[in-house]
Design a protein around this motif. Structure first.
Motif, PDB file in Angstrom:
ATOM      1  N   GLN A 110      39.453  33.864  36.067  1.00 14.09           N
ATOM      2  CA  GLN A 110      40.711  33.508  36.696  1.00 14.09           C
ATOM      3  C   GLN A 110      41.621  34.732  36.785  1.00 14.09           C
ATOM      4  OE1 GLN A 110      42.603  30.145  34.887  1.00 14.09           O
ATOM      5  NE2 GLN A 110      44.594  30.571  35.806  1.00 14.09           N
ATOM      6  N   CYS A 136      41.238  37.208  38.853  1.00 13.70           N
ATOM      7  CA  CYS A 136      40.450  38.401  39.160  1.00 13.70           C
ATOM      8  C   CYS A 136      39.634  38.160  40.424  1.00 13.70           C
ATOM      9  CB  CYS A 136      39.531  38.744  37.984  1.00 13.70           C
ATOM     10  SG  CYS A 136      38.438  40.147  38.276  1.00 13.70           S
ATOM     11  N   VAL A 137      39.480  39.202  41.229  1.00  7.91           N
ATOM     12  CA  VAL A 137      38.604  39.154  42.402  1.00  7.91           C
ATOM     13  C   VAL A 137      37.227  39.631  41.977  1.00  7.91           C
ATOM     14  CG1 VAL A 137      38.189  39.994  44.730  1.00  7.91           C
ATOM     15  CG2 VAL A 137      40.523  39.550  43.980  1.00  7.91           C
ATOM     16  N   THR A 164      40.214  28.061  43.611  1.00  7.46           N
ATOM     17  CA  THR A 164      39.072  28.968  43.747  1.00  7.46           C
ATOM     18  C   THR A 164      38.781  29.198  45.219  1.00  7.46           C
ATOM     19  OG1 THR A 164      38.136  28.121  41.677  1.00  7.46           O
ATOM     20  CG2 THR A 164      36.659  29.354  43.134  1.00  7.46           C
ATOM     21  N   ARG A 166      43.406  39.496  46.903  1.00  7.74           N
ATOM     22  CA  ARG A 166      44.034  39.991  45.674  1.00  7.74           C
ATOM     23  C   ARG A 166      45.330  39.248  45.384  1.00  7.74           C
ATOM     24  NH1 ARG A 166      42.141  44.986  47.712  1.00  7.74           N
ATOM     25  NH2 ARG A 166      44.161  45.345  48.727  1.00  7.74           N
ATOM     26  N   ALA A 183      44.463  36.008  43.792  1.00 10.97           N
ATOM     27  CA  ALA A 183      44.077  36.197  42.395  1.00 10.97           C
ATOM     28  C   ALA A 183      45.288  36.518  41.527  1.00 10.97           C
ATOM     29  CB  ALA A 183      43.037  37.310  42.287  1.00 10.97           C
ATOM     30  N   THR A 228      41.104  32.089  41.347  1.00  7.76           N
ATOM     31  CA  THR A 228      39.796  32.709  41.171  1.00  7.76           C
ATOM     32  C   THR A 228      39.221  33.012  42.546  1.00  7.76           C
ATOM     33  OG1 THR A 228      39.422  31.483  39.124  1.00  7.76           O
ATOM     34  CG2 THR A 228      37.491  32.420  40.196  1.00  7.76           C
TER      35      THR A 228
END
Length: 608
Positions: free
Chosen positions: A28, A30-31, A149, A172, A175, A180
């Motif tokens: 979670q 983060c790419v 997500t 980005r 995120a 996610t």
């Protein structure tokens, strides 16, 4: 957070599975990039996560598999290729239709158009969008339900650098808000530039699971790209001078294009060497080179060393050992209760969920393209023209004149148009599936079927009324008011007329739903007068007047409430319609199509 555990695709005959025991996490906030060469199993892995393909394994979206999420559109946003929408539908119309499917207010469509930079293109047709605009629309469709997500398959493929930078900036940003993001790509530089974590797969297996910095250090190497018509001679000179100076320089000759990749040097050094020896140079630039998938780096270096000029000892062997150590550390982390070798649970391929607001969805789907209005306009024009021609001869019954039903046609234009619109209700769904990306099928949900039946019946009734009114008014204008009169059995005729148009619409709809093609719906409508009516007429005749005379009264005795007396007349009119050969043929066709639709629906549920 996304957890993929033991994903394994079904084996093809004589071939290894495209995805084999793939296990990794996407954190979670983060790419995460799922990196692999074409054919490495990236797309298959995404489809297994979304339960679009049968196999084994399980994927948890914040602790729940997808089939246990009550509203998947509010949990997972998906971009798999282009937008699966009708090319004639507008950008805003597509989003508003999907808003009804996802159960979110229609105002969300305009908000997302503004967010993805399509606010000025809301009335643009999907078929006229460029690749970059299509990807923006696809991302807007994925964000409709405000999902946690995002799953994307090669989202930047074919995009210009500016469009690709914008897309990854949006990912980005999602995120950074706590979402996610997992996207598949085959470009290592794109993965290093855009992802905070890179999961590398090859042959459907996990090769490395690294953060972005470790991936860039071990997988990507700076190089000097050189293009020269004397590439082989320049490679020998650079290698010889590197050996004399005892510098670690590797020169790799590309197979085509007179290109060289020089590792461990700089543009100034390579350019000076070419200048001293009078060699022409057509390109000289700093780049980042890919050393190849982990696990095959050593073999690739040996192959390159046998066919290229190499100096020094620097090579990709050390990075390969570093990645292997990192992967071993990642494998030892107690992230999930799964041990390699255990049989993961099976993945059943599940159809798309039905729309949460089915009637609103069906109305926007039907009137979101010009096909519906064009068909209705053609039917009205043809009906008025036929009515004028039939009234001119004087030998056609007034009922057939108003309905524009000459004896040469199997059905009047209104019935044919209603049947065509009904066939398109399911036919367009199978050609342009809009309920879920990448599923390619239409859910056989009871609510969606009822919505389609109700909307198609309403459109058929509207078309029937418009044809009668337009034909009557045109005949009054052309031939005067005395050319028409209201018959005594107007109620029975009205029931027959409405029943014919609605029945044809439902026949086309059900047949298209059973056979998944619009042509089957049209064929079912034409089969009523061409095939079914002759069969009904050949059946043994029997008098039914005596048995039908007291039916409304007997039904009244069985009912727990007393309906008005006018209902008896409408019941008798309906029974006379069913007793007519066309009515009986249409009733038999609808009964058979309903049984076929239910049978195929139940068979699909049992199969999956």
């Amino acid at each position: 957070m996304l957890q993929a555990i033991g994903l394994t695709s079904n084996r093809s005959r004589g071939q290894a599975p495209a995805v084999d025991d793939l296990t990794f996490d996407a954190e979670q906030g983060c790419v995460t990039a799922l990196l692999g060469a074409p054919g490495s199993g990236k797309t298959e892995a995404l489809r297994l996560m979304l339960e679009l393909e049968p196999g084994r394994g399980i994927t948890y979206f914040r602790g729940r598999p997808l089939h246990r999420v009550p509203r998947p559109a509010c949990e997972v946003g998906v971009v798999l290729g282009d937008v699966p929408g009708h090319p004639a539908r507008t950008v805003r119309g597509q989003l508003r239709m999907l808003c009804a499917a996802a159960g979110v207010p229609a105002v969300k469509a305009d908000e997302l158009l503004e967010a993805v930079g399509l606010a000025g293109l809301g009335d643009q047709r999907i078929g006229t969008l460029s690749l970059g605009m299509d990807r923006r629309l696809a991302l807007a469709c994925a964000l409709l339900g405000d999902p946690h997500t995002l799953l994307l398959d090669d989202p930047a493929e074919g995009l210009a650098p500016r469009e690709a930078d914008w897309l990854h900036g949006m990912l980005r940003s999602h995120a950074d808000r706590g979402g996610t993001v997992l996207f598949a790509t085959s470009d290592p530089k794109e993965a290093a530039r855009s992802a905070g974590r890179v999961v590398t797969i090859d042959g459907g297996r996990l090769i490395a699971d690294q953060d972005g910095a470790a991936f860039s250090r071990t997988r990507l190497r700076p190089r000097v790209a050189v293009r020269s018509p004397q590439a082989a001679r320049l490679a020998a000179i650079v290698s010889r001078e590197a050996r004399v100076a005892r510098r670690s320089v590797e020169v790799v000759a590309e197979p085509v294009g007179n290109r060289l990749s020089v590792y461990g040097s700089s543009c100034a050094e390579v350019g000076d060497a070419a200048f001293r020896h009078g060699l022409p140079v057509h390109q000289l630039a700093d780049e980042v080179g890919d050393v190849g998938p982990v696990g095959t780096v050593g073999a690739r270096a040996e192959a390159e060393g046998s066919s290229t000029h190499t100096a020094g000892t620097a090579g990709p062997g050390a990075p390969a050992r570093e990645v292997s150590a990192h992967t071993a550390d990642a494998a030892r982390r107690p992230l999930r209760p799964h041990v390699r070798g255990e049989v993961p649970p099976s993945i059943r391929r599940r159809p798309a969920r039905g729309p949460l607001w089915p009637v609103r969805y069906e109305l926007r789907r039907l009137f979101g393209v010009r096909t519906t209005t064009v068909i209705m306009a053609v039917v009205l024009t043809a009906s008025v023209g036929l009515s004028v021609l039939l009234a001119r001869g004087g030998g056609t019954p007034p009922v057939h004149v108003i309905a524009a039903w000459p004896s040469l046609l199997p059905l009047p234009p209104a019935a044919l148009g209603a049947g065509l619109l009904g066939a398109l209700s399911f036919g367009d769904e199978f050609r342009y599936p809009a309920l879920a990306a990448g599923r390619g099928t239409v859910p056989r949900r009871f609510g969606l079927l009822l919505a389609k039946l109700a909307v198609s019946a309403g459109v058929a009734l509207l078309l029937a009324v418009l044809v009668v009114l337009a034909s009557a008014e045109t005949l009054r204008i052309v031939y005067g008011g005395g050319s028409l009169h209201v018959p005594a059995n107007a109620a029975s005729l009205a029931v027959s007329w409405f029943g014919l148009t609605v029945g044809c619409a439902w026949a086309g709809l059900l047949a298209a739903g059973v056979f998944r093609v619009t042509a089957a719906g049209i064929a079912a409508v034409l089969a009523v007068p061409v095939v079914m009516v002759p069969l009904v007429e050949r059946m043994p005749k029997a008098s039914t007047a005596r048995s039908m005379a007291g039916l409304p009264g007997r039904l009244r005795e069985l009912a727990w409430f007393q309906w008005p007396g006018a209902v008896d007349r409408w019941l008798l009119a309906a029974m006379r319609v069913v007793a007519h050969p066309v009515g009986a043929a249409l009733s038999l066709s609808l009964a058979a199509l309903v049984c076929a639709f239910l049978f195929t629906s139940l068979r699909g549920r049992v199969r999956w």
